[in-house]
Write a protein that holds these residues in place. Sequence first.
Motif, PDB file in Angstrom:
ATOM      1  N   MET A 171       0.842  -1.096  -0.063  1.00  0.00           N
ATOM      2  CA  MET A 171      -0.016   0.053  -0.217  1.00  0.00           C
ATOM      3  C   MET A 171       0.941   1.302  -0.011  1.00  0.00           C
ATOM      4  SD  MET A 171      -2.932  -1.167  -0.497  1.00  0.00           S
ATOM      5  CE  MET A 171      -3.874   0.138  -0.270  1.00  0.00           C
ATOM      6  N   ASN A 172       0.656   2.089   0.840  1.00  0.00           N
ATOM      7  CA  ASN A 172       1.331   3.439   0.943  1.00  0.00           C
ATOM      8  C   ASN A 172       2.347   3.453   1.601  1.00  0.00           C
ATOM      9  OD1 ASN A 172      -0.126   4.430  -1.054  1.00  0.00           O
ATOM     10  ND2 ASN A 172      -1.673   5.572   0.179  1.00  0.00           N
ATOM     11  N   THR A 173       2.993   2.224   2.261  1.00  0.00           N
ATOM     12  CA  THR A 173       4.113   2.335   3.133  1.00  0.00           C
ATOM     13  C   THR A 173       5.386   2.767   2.473  1.00  0.00           C
ATOM     14  OG1 THR A 173       4.593  -0.045   3.047  1.00  0.00           O
ATOM     15  CG2 THR A 173       2.993   0.384   4.744  1.00  0.00           C
ATOM     16  N   ASP A 174       5.428   2.843   1.217  1.00  0.00           N
ATOM     17  CA  ASP A 174       6.531   3.470   0.610  1.00  0.00           C
ATOM     18  C   ASP A 174       6.638   4.901   0.184  1.00  0.00           C
ATOM     19  OD1 ASP A 174       4.786   2.581  -1.157  1.00  0.00           O
ATOM     20  OD2 ASP A 174       6.230   1.493  -2.426  1.00  0.00           O
ATOM     21  N   LEU A 175       5.308   5.257   0.454  1.00  0.00           N
ATOM     22  CA  LEU A 175       5.422   6.750  -0.224  1.00  0.00           C
ATOM     23  C   LEU A 175       6.418   7.572   0.296  1.00  0.00           C
ATOM     24  CD1 LEU A 175       3.548   8.846  -1.328  1.00  0.00           C
ATOM     25  CD2 LEU A 175       2.109   9.261   0.776  1.00  0.00           C
TER      26      LEU A 175
ATOM     27  N   PRO B  51      -2.261   3.115  -4.953  1.00  0.00           N
ATOM     28  CA  PRO B  51      -1.194   2.877  -3.877  1.00  0.00           C
ATOM     29  C   PRO B  51       0.150   3.172  -4.292  1.00  0.00           C
ATOM     30  CG  PRO B  51      -2.803   1.126  -4.117  1.00  0.00           C
ATOM     31  CD  PRO B  51      -2.907   1.904  -5.382  1.00  0.00           C
ATOM     32  N   ALA B  52       0.973   3.785  -3.479  1.00  0.00           N
ATOM     33  CA  ALA B  52       2.197   4.199  -3.839  1.00  0.00           C
ATOM     34  C   ALA B  52       2.954   3.200  -4.234  1.00  0.00           C
ATOM     35  CB  ALA B  52       3.015   4.953  -2.603  1.00  0.00           C
ATOM     36  N   HIS B  53       3.868   3.432  -5.379  1.00  0.00           N
ATOM     37  CA  HIS B  53       4.721   2.357  -6.021  1.00  0.00           C
ATOM     38  C   HIS B  53       5.469   3.142  -6.985  1.00  0.00           C
ATOM     39  CE1 HIS B  53       1.491   2.051  -8.992  1.00  0.00           C
ATOM     40  NE2 HIS B  53       2.376   1.394  -9.968  1.00  0.00           N
ATOM     41  N   LEU B  54       6.385   2.676  -7.658  1.00  0.00           N
ATOM     42  CA  LEU B  54       7.352   3.144  -8.590  1.00  0.00           C
ATOM     43  C   LEU B  54       7.222   2.217  -9.926  1.00  0.00           C
ATOM     44  CD1 LEU B  54       9.679   4.669  -9.922  1.00  0.00           C
ATOM     45  CD2 LEU B  54      11.256   2.938  -9.251  1.00  0.00           C
ATOM     46  N   HIS B  55       6.617   2.759 -10.733  1.00  0.00           N
ATOM     47  CA  HIS B  55       6.419   2.236 -12.103  1.00  0.00           C
ATOM     48  C   HIS B  55       7.853   2.407 -13.146  1.00  0.00           C
ATOM     49  CE1 HIS B  55       4.383   0.671 -15.919  1.00  0.00           C
ATOM     50  NE2 HIS B  55       5.111   1.480 -16.534  1.00  0.00           N
TER      51      HIS B  55
END
Length: 283
Positions: free
Chosen positions: A132-136, A209-213
């Motif tokens: 989820m957004n834990t890596d925002l 949700p936070a992630h890198l594409h």
Amino acid sequence: MKQRIILGAVAILFILVACLVVRGFLKSRSGYEVLVKSMDSWQQADAPLGYPLNFASLSENPSEDAQIPNFDSRLIQLSAFERARVPVTTRMHSAMGSEFGALTYNAQPYWADNPKRGGHHTGDDFNGIGGMNTDLGDPVYAVANGLSVYRGEPSKGWGNTLMLAHRDVEGAIFMSMYAHLDQIYTPYGSMVSLGETIGTVGTANLNYPAHLHLEMHRSSGVHIGAGYTKVLGDRVDPSHAITQQSTGAPHQLYNSPLAIMMQENLEYTQQNLSIQNQSTQDN
């Protein structure tokens, strides 16, 4: 007299045939004329950057109201000067988690089939292990030495996006694309080194949700298409490409020569500024 009339008729017939041939050739070429967008700015002159003008629709419906598409910064070819500045990379590493890729997982791998979204996934979606957004706001690293050739927001769905150009040891240029960023730290046109922090993980305007594409293209131009496609195009598997160029265990890794050079230049500049400031104060 009769012979002159015959020769004259043959000459006239020859001229008519030649005119018809020339007219037919020019007509067949009319649809291929390069349209000039505008000379109002460098972005519009002669469409030099590869933007695909819709020639067919303009030629089929000619009118004063016909609109020529606006410049699209998501599709450009590097200039000769930019090509010359693209640095060589001999080593690559992960873009997230840590400089060496720990504490991340690939939530949606490259070319995963997603019929609901219209095709295959064009890159890798990297998340922190908390999901989820834990890596925002977590740092995003350059996967290799590169040159910043695109920085912007191509669409709300992509969010803040950065593209770096790299050159392999054989001289071929390829691109790495970092999308859905919260912050971008790398200015357009700047040089970056392997492992340098170039931005932070975001949500693409709260669309996901936070992630890198992360995408990778074997191309000498910037092309930001859709996130899902049925056509492979110039895309390659980012994880596979990075793994192939990752050598040695993390404790054996050394700083990029480009990073060392950039740091030395920065320190040299700072020393000169300190000397100049001291000299000014003394005077």
